[in-house]
Design a protein around this motif. Structure first.
Motif, PDB file in Angstrom:
ATOM      1  N   GLY A   1       0.815  -1.203   0.000  1.00  0.00           N
ATOM      2  CA  GLY A   1       0.000   0.000   0.000  1.00  0.00           C
ATOM      3  C   GLY A   1       0.850   1.255   0.000  1.00  0.00           C
ATOM      4  N   ILE A   2       0.179   2.388   0.045  1.00  0.00           N
ATOM      5  CA  ILE A   2       0.859   3.676  -0.015  1.00  0.00           C
ATOM      6  C   ILE A   2       1.781   3.893   1.184  1.00  0.00           C
ATOM      7  CG2 ILE A   2      -0.976   5.037   1.067  1.00  0.00           C
ATOM      8  CD1 ILE A   2       1.085   6.151  -1.934  1.00  0.00           C
ATOM      9  N   MET A   3       1.380   3.453   2.357  1.00  0.00           N
ATOM     10  CA  MET A   3       2.223   3.631   3.549  1.00  0.00           C
ATOM     11  C   MET A   3       3.499   2.797   3.443  1.00  0.00           C
ATOM     12  SD  MET A   3       0.814   5.946   5.282  1.00  0.00           S
ATOM     13  CE  MET A   3       1.848   5.862   6.721  1.00  0.00           C
ATOM     14  N   GLU A   4       3.371   1.559   2.971  1.00  0.00           N
ATOM     15  CA  GLU A   4       4.537   0.703   2.805  1.00  0.00           C
ATOM     16  C   GLU A   4       5.474   1.259   1.732  1.00  0.00           C
ATOM     17  OE1 GLU A   4       1.399  -0.418   2.780  1.00  0.00           O
ATOM     18  OE2 GLU A   4       1.259  -1.893   4.394  1.00  0.00           O
ATOM     19  N   PHE A   5       4.870   1.779   0.656  1.00  0.00           N
ATOM     20  CA  PHE A   5       5.659   2.383  -0.412  1.00  0.00           C
ATOM     21  C   PHE A   5       6.454   3.578   0.117  1.00  0.00           C
ATOM     22  CE2 PHE A   5       6.169   5.719  -3.552  1.00  0.00           C
ATOM     23  CZ  PHE A   5       6.861   5.063  -4.547  1.00  0.00           C
ATOM     24  N   LYS A   6       5.796   4.461   0.845  1.00  0.00           N
ATOM     25  CA  LYS A   6       6.479   5.632   1.395  1.00  0.00           C
ATOM     26  C   LYS A   6       7.578   5.224   2.368  1.00  0.00           C
ATOM     27  CE  LYS A   6       2.780   9.031   0.913  1.00  0.00           C
ATOM     28  NZ  LYS A   6       1.830   9.912   1.619  1.00  0.00           N
ATOM     29  N   SER A   7       7.325   4.199   3.166  1.00  0.00           N
ATOM     30  CA  SER A   7       8.345   3.720   4.100  1.00  0.00           C
ATOM     31  C   SER A   7       9.559   3.184   3.357  1.00  0.00           C
ATOM     32  CB  SER A   7       7.776   2.628   5.004  1.00  0.00           C
ATOM     33  OG  SER A   7       6.818   3.155   5.867  1.00  0.00           O
ATOM     34  N   GLU A   8       9.317   2.382   2.308  1.00  0.00           N
ATOM     35  CA  GLU A   8      10.424   1.827   1.528  1.00  0.00           C
ATOM     36  C   GLU A   8      11.238   2.939   0.873  1.00  0.00           C
ATOM     37  OE1 GLU A   8      11.388  -0.876  -2.404  1.00  0.00           O
ATOM     38  OE2 GLU A   8       9.405  -1.041  -1.489  1.00  0.00           O
ATOM     39  N   ALA A   9      10.562   3.879   0.240  1.00  0.00           N
ATOM     40  CA  ALA A   9      11.262   4.965  -0.445  1.00  0.00           C
ATOM     41  C   ALA A   9      12.057   5.808   0.549  1.00  0.00           C
ATOM     42  CB  ALA A   9      10.265   5.833  -1.209  1.00  0.00           C
ATOM     43  N   SER A  10      11.449   6.117   1.674  1.00  0.00           N
ATOM     44  CA  SER A  10      12.106   6.942   2.685  1.00  0.00           C
ATOM     45  C   SER A  10      13.307   6.229   3.293  1.00  0.00           C
ATOM     46  CB  SER A  10      11.094   7.298   3.776  1.00  0.00           C
ATOM     47  OG  SER A  10      11.714   7.988   4.815  1.00  0.00           O
TER      48      SER A  10
ATOM     49  N   GLY B   1      -0.929  10.004  -9.453  1.00  0.00           N
ATOM     50  CA  GLY B   1      -2.125   9.247  -9.786  1.00  0.00           C
ATOM     51  C   GLY B   1      -2.038   7.861  -9.186  1.00  0.00           C
ATOM     52  N   GLU B   2      -2.199   6.857 -10.008  1.00  0.00           N
ATOM     53  CA  GLU B   2      -2.094   5.464  -9.566  1.00  0.00           C
ATOM     54  C   GLU B   2      -0.663   4.947  -9.613  1.00  0.00           C
ATOM     55  OE1 GLU B   2      -4.622   3.478  -8.317  1.00  0.00           O
ATOM     56  OE2 GLU B   2      -5.649   5.411  -8.278  1.00  0.00           O
ATOM     57  N   GLU B   3       0.244   5.739 -10.150  1.00  0.00           N
ATOM     58  CA  GLU B   3       1.628   5.298 -10.324  1.00  0.00           C
ATOM     59  C   GLU B   3       2.429   5.437  -9.034  1.00  0.00           C
ATOM     60  OE1 GLU B   3       2.878   3.721 -12.806  1.00  0.00           O
ATOM     61  OE2 GLU B   3       1.366   4.091 -14.331  1.00  0.00           O
ATOM     62  N   LYS B   4       3.139   4.358  -8.704  1.00  0.00           N
ATOM     63  CA  LYS B   4       4.061   4.340  -7.567  1.00  0.00           C
ATOM     64  C   LYS B   4       5.363   3.727  -8.081  1.00  0.00           C
ATOM     65  CE  LYS B   4       0.849   2.252  -5.200  1.00  0.00           C
ATOM     66  NZ  LYS B   4      -0.085   1.613  -4.326  1.00  0.00           N
ATOM     67  N   LEU B   5       6.403   4.566  -8.177  1.00  0.00           N
ATOM     68  CA  LEU B   5       7.672   4.145  -8.750  1.00  0.00           C
ATOM     69  C   LEU B   5       8.820   4.519  -7.830  1.00  0.00           C
ATOM     70  CD1 LEU B   5       7.004   5.858 -12.173  1.00  0.00           C
ATOM     71  CD2 LEU B   5       6.781   3.433 -11.796  1.00  0.00           C
ATOM     72  N   ILE B   6       9.832   3.666  -7.770  1.00  0.00           N
ATOM     73  CA  ILE B   6      11.067   3.995  -7.073  1.00  0.00           C
ATOM     74  C   ILE B   6      12.202   3.795  -8.069  1.00  0.00           C
ATOM     75  CG2 ILE B   6      12.629   3.506  -5.156  1.00  0.00           C
ATOM     76  CD1 ILE B   6      10.275   2.449  -3.583  1.00  0.00           C
ATOM     77  N   VAL B   7      13.072   4.799  -8.189  1.00  0.00           N
ATOM     78  CA  VAL B   7      14.188   4.765  -9.124  1.00  0.00           C
ATOM     79  C   VAL B   7      15.464   4.451  -8.346  1.00  0.00           C
ATOM     80  CG1 VAL B   7      15.483   6.031 -10.874  1.00  0.00           C
ATOM     81  CG2 VAL B   7      13.036   6.479 -10.555  1.00  0.00           C
ATOM     82  N   TYR B   8      16.075   3.330  -8.690  1.00  0.00           N
ATOM     83  CA  TYR B   8      17.293   2.864  -8.032  1.00  0.00           C
ATOM     84  C   TYR B   8      18.476   2.928  -8.993  1.00  0.00           C
ATOM     85  CZ  TYR B   8      14.388   0.608  -4.436  1.00  0.00           C
ATOM     86  OH  TYR B   8      13.511   0.358  -3.420  1.00  0.00           O
ATOM     87  N   GLU B   9      19.663   2.908  -8.419  1.00  0.00           N
ATOM     88  CA  GLU B   9      20.883   2.699  -9.183  1.00  0.00           C
ATOM     89  C   GLU B   9      20.785   1.301  -9.794  1.00  0.00           C
ATOM     90  OE1 GLU B   9      25.597   2.399  -7.980  1.00  0.00           O
ATOM     91  OE2 GLU B   9      24.093   2.147  -6.427  1.00  0.00           O
TER      92      GLU B   9
END
Length: 111
Positions: free
Chosen positions: A55-64, A84-92
């Motif tokens: 979910g959004i909370m888990e996503f924010k925790s991972e990104a942070s 919007g509906e997109e949740k992306l994390i950009v990694y090396e």
């Protein structure tokens, strides 16, 4: 975290619109794509799927957490996108086994 927020279009273009040719992995939370930024930097983009259990909370925790834990032996986080509906994390981007080789050298890996 604010300076790591990235526009969806800035991630969509380097991944060639999330082309299946750029797909490098898939897990329970979504698909990972490879892309190249305009400056030549190769990236890995984790795109959470709509059916993801994250979910959004888990996503924010991972990104942070990933952004705060900068260490030479950890993959770097370049940014994230919540649009919007997109949740992306950009990694090396790290090629397969590159971290193993960096940490242990090529002769110590037993296959």
């Amino acid at each position: 975290m604010e300076n790591l927020h990235t526009q969806f279009s800035a991630i969509k273009v380097p991944s060639d619109d999330f082309s299946s040719a750029n797909k490098i992995g898939q897990g329970g939370f979504g698909v990972v794509y490879m892309g190249t930024l305009p400056d030549g930097q190769v990236i890995a983009v984790k795109r959470l799927g709509s059916s993801s259990r994250q979910g959004i909370m888990e996503f924010k925790s991972e990104a942070s957490l990933a952004a705060k834990l900068q260490h030479k032996n950890l993959v770097k986080v370049y940014g994230f996108c919540l649009e919007g509906e997109e949740k992306l994390i950009v990694y090396e981007f790290l090629p397969n086994k590159s971290l193993d080789r960096f940490l242990f050298g090529t002769s110590s890996i037993i296959i």
